[in-house]
Design an enzyme around this catalytic site. Structure first.
Site, PDB file in Angstrom:
ATOM      1  N   GLY A   3      -4.098 -11.867  14.095  1.00 53.76           N
ATOM      2  CA  GLY A   3      -4.584 -13.275  15.577  1.00 53.76           C
ATOM      3  C   GLY A   3      -6.138 -13.481  15.840  1.00 53.76           C
ATOM      4  O   GLY A   3      -6.615 -14.574  15.956  1.00 53.76           O
ATOM      5  N   SER A  94       5.780 -11.139   6.407  1.00 54.71           N
ATOM      6  CA  SER A  94       5.386 -10.376   5.412  1.00 54.71           C
ATOM      7  C   SER A  94       6.486 -10.535   4.699  1.00 54.71           C
ATOM      8  O   SER A  94       7.446 -11.293   4.308  1.00 54.71           O
ATOM      9  CB  SER A  94       6.140  -8.665   6.298  1.00 54.71           C
ATOM     10  OG  SER A  94       5.527  -7.951   5.288  1.00 54.71           O
ATOM     11  N   SER A  95       5.765 -10.174   3.399  1.00 59.72           N
ATOM     12  CA  SER A  95       6.085 -10.265   1.867  1.00 59.72           C
ATOM     13  C   SER A  95       7.142  -9.110   1.753  1.00 59.72           C
ATOM     14  O   SER A  95       8.429  -9.959   1.132  1.00 59.72           O
ATOM     15  CB  SER A  95       5.594  -9.971   1.053  1.00 59.72           C
ATOM     16  OG  SER A  95       4.819  -8.689   1.440  1.00 59.72           O
ATOM     17  N   CYS A  96       7.533  -8.521   2.866  1.00 56.21           N
ATOM     18  CA  CYS A  96       8.807  -7.576   2.535  1.00 56.21           C
ATOM     19  C   CYS A  96      10.365  -7.134   3.372  1.00 56.21           C
ATOM     20  O   CYS A  96      10.914  -7.280   3.195  1.00 56.21           O
ATOM     21  CB  CYS A  96       8.257  -5.880   3.998  1.00 56.21           C
ATOM     22  SG  CYS A  96       8.734  -6.148   5.491  1.00 56.21           S
ATOM     23  N   TYR A 123      11.726  -3.397   9.932  1.00 53.05           N
ATOM     24  CA  TYR A 123      11.191  -3.618   9.635  1.00 53.05           C
ATOM     25  C   TYR A 123      11.620  -5.541   9.237  1.00 53.05           C
ATOM     26  O   TYR A 123      10.493  -6.357   9.572  1.00 53.05           O
ATOM     27  CB  TYR A 123       9.503  -3.439   9.802  1.00 53.05           C
ATOM     28  CG  TYR A 123       8.133  -4.364   9.449  1.00 53.05           C
ATOM     29  CD1 TYR A 123       7.352  -4.888  11.161  1.00 53.05           C
ATOM     30  CD2 TYR A 123       7.069  -4.839   8.395  1.00 53.05           C
ATOM     31  CE1 TYR A 123       6.601  -5.712  10.977  1.00 53.05           C
ATOM     32  CE2 TYR A 123       6.778  -6.583   8.920  1.00 53.05           C
ATOM     33  CZ  TYR A 123       5.869  -6.562   9.596  1.00 53.05           C
ATOM     34  OH  TYR A 123       4.811  -7.542  10.198  1.00 53.05           O
ATOM     35  N   LYS A 127      11.316  -9.189  10.983  1.00 47.29           N
ATOM     36  CA  LYS A 127      11.083 -10.550  10.357  1.00 47.29           C
ATOM     37  C   LYS A 127      11.513 -11.527   9.491  1.00 47.29           C
ATOM     38  O   LYS A 127      11.741 -13.384   9.596  1.00 47.29           O
ATOM     39  CB  LYS A 127       9.780 -10.421   9.491  1.00 47.29           C
ATOM     40  CG  LYS A 127       8.677  -9.201  10.247  1.00 47.29           C
ATOM     41  CD  LYS A 127       8.190 -10.069  11.007  1.00 47.29           C
ATOM     42  CE  LYS A 127       6.832  -9.795  11.834  1.00 47.29           C
ATOM     43  NZ  LYS A 127       6.434 -10.027  12.601  1.00 47.29           N
ATOM     44  N   HIS A 166      -1.934   0.970   6.797  1.00 45.85           N
ATOM     45  CA  HIS A 166      -1.885   0.427   6.152  1.00 45.85           C
ATOM     46  C   HIS A 166      -2.803   0.862   4.605  1.00 45.85           C
ATOM     47  O   HIS A 166      -4.075   1.852   5.057  1.00 45.85           O
ATOM     48  CB  HIS A 166      -1.556  -0.775   5.376  1.00 45.85           C
ATOM     49  CG  HIS A 166      -0.924  -2.187   6.486  1.00 45.85           C
ATOM     50  ND1 HIS A 166      -0.138  -2.483   7.300  1.00 45.85           N
ATOM     51  CD2 HIS A 166       0.571  -1.817   5.689  1.00 45.85           C
ATOM     52  CE1 HIS A 166       0.631  -2.625   7.507  1.00 45.85           C
ATOM     53  NE2 HIS A 166       1.433  -2.569   6.424  1.00 45.85           N
ATOM     54  N   ASP A 256       6.780   5.892  -2.531  1.00 49.95           N
ATOM     55  CA  ASP A 256       6.384   5.035  -2.703  1.00 49.95           C
ATOM     56  C   ASP A 256       6.368   3.559  -2.709  1.00 49.95           C
ATOM     57  O   ASP A 256       5.696   2.810  -2.183  1.00 49.95           O
ATOM     58  CB  ASP A 256       6.802   4.765  -4.342  1.00 49.95           C
ATOM     59  CG  ASP A 256       5.541   5.355  -5.232  1.00 49.95           C
ATOM     60  OD1 ASP A 256       4.649   6.013  -4.886  1.00 49.95           O
ATOM     61  OD2 ASP A 256       5.933   6.225  -6.718  1.00 49.95           O
TER      62      ASP A 256
HETATM   63  P1  GDP Z   1       3.865  -1.059   1.795  1.00 51.22           P
HETATM   64  O1  GDP Z   1       3.275  -2.126   1.111  1.00 51.22           O
HETATM   65  O2  GDP Z   1       4.671  -1.468   3.305  1.00 51.22           O
HETATM   66  O3  GDP Z   1       4.102   0.274   1.202  1.00 51.22           O
HETATM   67  O4  GDP Z   1       3.241  -0.231   2.773  1.00 51.22           O
HETATM   68  P2  GDP Z   1       1.262   0.666   2.858  1.00 51.22           P
HETATM   69  O5  GDP Z   1       0.144  -0.167   3.350  1.00 51.22           O
HETATM   70  O6  GDP Z   1       1.470   2.229   3.525  1.00 51.22           O
HETATM   71  O7  GDP Z   1       1.345   1.400   1.119  1.00 51.22           O
HETATM   72  C1  GDP Z   1       1.494   0.515   0.076  1.00 51.22           C
HETATM   73  C2  GDP Z   1       1.458   1.802  -1.332  1.00 51.22           C
HETATM   74  O8  GDP Z   1       0.268   2.484  -0.482  1.00 51.22           O
HETATM   75  C3  GDP Z   1       2.512   2.887  -0.912  1.00 51.22           C
HETATM   76  O9  GDP Z   1       3.019   3.099  -2.358  1.00 51.22           O
HETATM   77  C4  GDP Z   1       2.280   4.542  -0.473  1.00 51.22           C
HETATM   78  O10 GDP Z   1       2.233   5.481  -0.583  1.00 51.22           O
HETATM   79  C5  GDP Z   1       0.390   4.023  -1.107  1.00 51.22           C
HETATM   80  N1  GDP Z   1      -0.377   4.633  -0.057  1.00 51.22           N
HETATM   81  C6  GDP Z   1      -1.446   5.608  -0.843  1.00 51.22           C
HETATM   82  N2  GDP Z   1      -2.003   6.159  -0.204  1.00 51.22           N
HETATM   83  C7  GDP Z   1      -1.884   6.091   0.966  1.00 51.22           C
HETATM   84  C8  GDP Z   1      -2.447   6.365   2.609  1.00 51.22           C
HETATM   85  O11 GDP Z   1      -3.528   7.072   2.272  1.00 51.22           O
HETATM   86  N3  GDP Z   1      -1.692   5.133   3.276  1.00 51.22           N
HETATM   87  C9  GDP Z   1      -0.926   4.313   3.253  1.00 51.22           C
HETATM   88  N4  GDP Z   1      -0.844   3.979   4.699  1.00 51.22           N
HETATM   89  N5  GDP Z   1      -0.263   3.961   1.944  1.00 51.22           N
HETATM   90  C10 GDP Z   1      -0.982   5.094   0.729  1.00 51.22           C
END
Ligand code: GDP
Length: 297
Positions: A3, A94-96, A123, A127, A166, A256
């Site tokens: 935002g 979101s792309s999810c 989520y 969305k 994230h 993952d």
């Molecule tokens: P996603 O895109 O919805 O899966 O959200 P995230 O941005 O939280 O995670 C993306 C990928 O990064 C996943 O495979 C996580 O396991 C990996 N990852 C690696 N290290 C980290 C960390 O320290 N924090 C988070 N949030 N994700 C991590």
């Protein structure tokens, strides 16, 4: 994060008559409060960037809050926007929202063609509801409501709460902490193999304004860089930018998530828009923003 980036982009384009509310001032999950806000303010244009968001762990742990709060926000805002005559509305998703195992890059038409990734299903379902609200208020009433699905966003004003944020801000924060303490290892969740597409939030804001200034009346639009990389390479890139050269250790006890979610961005490209910020440059700008928050030093 989203935002405030949209507001900065609109200010830069000369817009000034903003009507904003902080979460403390207006709880968007409350239908009566939202309706009273629209009745009193009568906004003409709405950017709906509010939502309950977080990384893979937060999505998994707070499944009830993620589905409930997001669907309430969307239903309340989109319905009141229609009721009070908003001219144009842009809903950020979101792309999810797309099926976990759909062909890559993901075209907008793949929506609802298969099962979702489990870690962020609640989520994503919320969305998808927002996308369908926009679509159906357009189909029945001609409301000019569009939906924008960005890939993984990052940039100024991100959250660095390691449990819930994230991957990109998490790794900036962890690499910086490791550098400052002289630690020999950086812990990366999962296998490092999943691929993600990252989009600098200022580029996302630019795409939103571009769409709102076009004559598009409805539809779903992916917005991304057009390229992705494995989390292992993201970690290396962040370590380079931060200036930390320890060893990466993978924590396989962490999920993952989806293996890949690269967006097909041809629809937006066809309207003359492409992202400007390369990943390395965006990470450097984000790290600068992170450092400017003195409590992280
Ligand atoms: P996603 O895109 O919805 O899966 O959200 P995230 O941005 O939280 O995670 C993306 C990928 O990064 C996943 O495979 C996580 O396991 C990996 N990852 C690696 N290290 C980290 C960390 O320290 N924090 C988070 N949030 N994700 C991590």
């Amino acid at each position: 994060m989203a935002g405030s980036a949209i507001q900065r982009r609109l200010s830069a384009a000369g817009f000034s008559n903003f009507v904003t509310r902080s979460h403390a001032e207006l709880d968007l999950t409350q239908q009566a409060a939202v309706d009273a806000f629209f009745a009193a303010e009568k906004p003409e244009i709405v950017f709906l960037a509010a939502g309950r968001v977080g990384g893979i762990k937060a999505n998994n742990n707070f499944r009830a809050e993620f589905i409930y709060q997001n669907l309430m926000i969307e239903a309340n805002v989109i319905h009141s926007a229609w009721k009070h005559g908003v001219q144009r509305l842009l809903f950020l998703g979101s792309s999810c929202i797309y099926p976990r195992d759909c062909p890559q890059p993901i075209h907008e038409d793949y929506l609802l063609t298969g099962p979702l990734e489990q870690t962020n299903e609640s989520y994503a379902v919320a969305k998808i509801l927002g996308v369908k609200l926009c679509e159906n208020y357009h189909r029945q009433y001609g409301a000019q409501f569009i939906a924008v699905m960005p890939s993984n966003l990052y940039g100024p004003n991100d959250s660095y709460d390691l449990e819930n944020c994230h991957v990109l801000p998490a790794l900036i924060c962890k690499a910086h902490a490791a550098k400052m303490s002289g630690a020999s290892e950086l812990v990366v969740w999962g296998s490092g193999l999943p691929r993600r597409e990252f989009l600098f939030v200022e580029d996302m804001a630019d795409a939103c304004v571009h769409l709102m200034e076009s004559n598009i009346e409805s539809g779903l639009f992916n917005v991304g860089m057009g390229s992705d990389l494995p989390i292992s390479e993201l970690a290396e890139l962040i370590m380079e930018v931060v200036g930390y050269n320890g060893r990466i250790v993978y924590d396989h006890s962490q999920p993952d998530g989806t293996p890949r979610k690269l967006l097909n961005i041809n629809r937006l490209k066809g309207l003359g828009w492409t992202a400007q910020t390369q990943l390395r440059e965006g990470i450097a700008l984000t790290y600068k923003d992170f450092l400017s928050r003195t409590d992280h030093l």
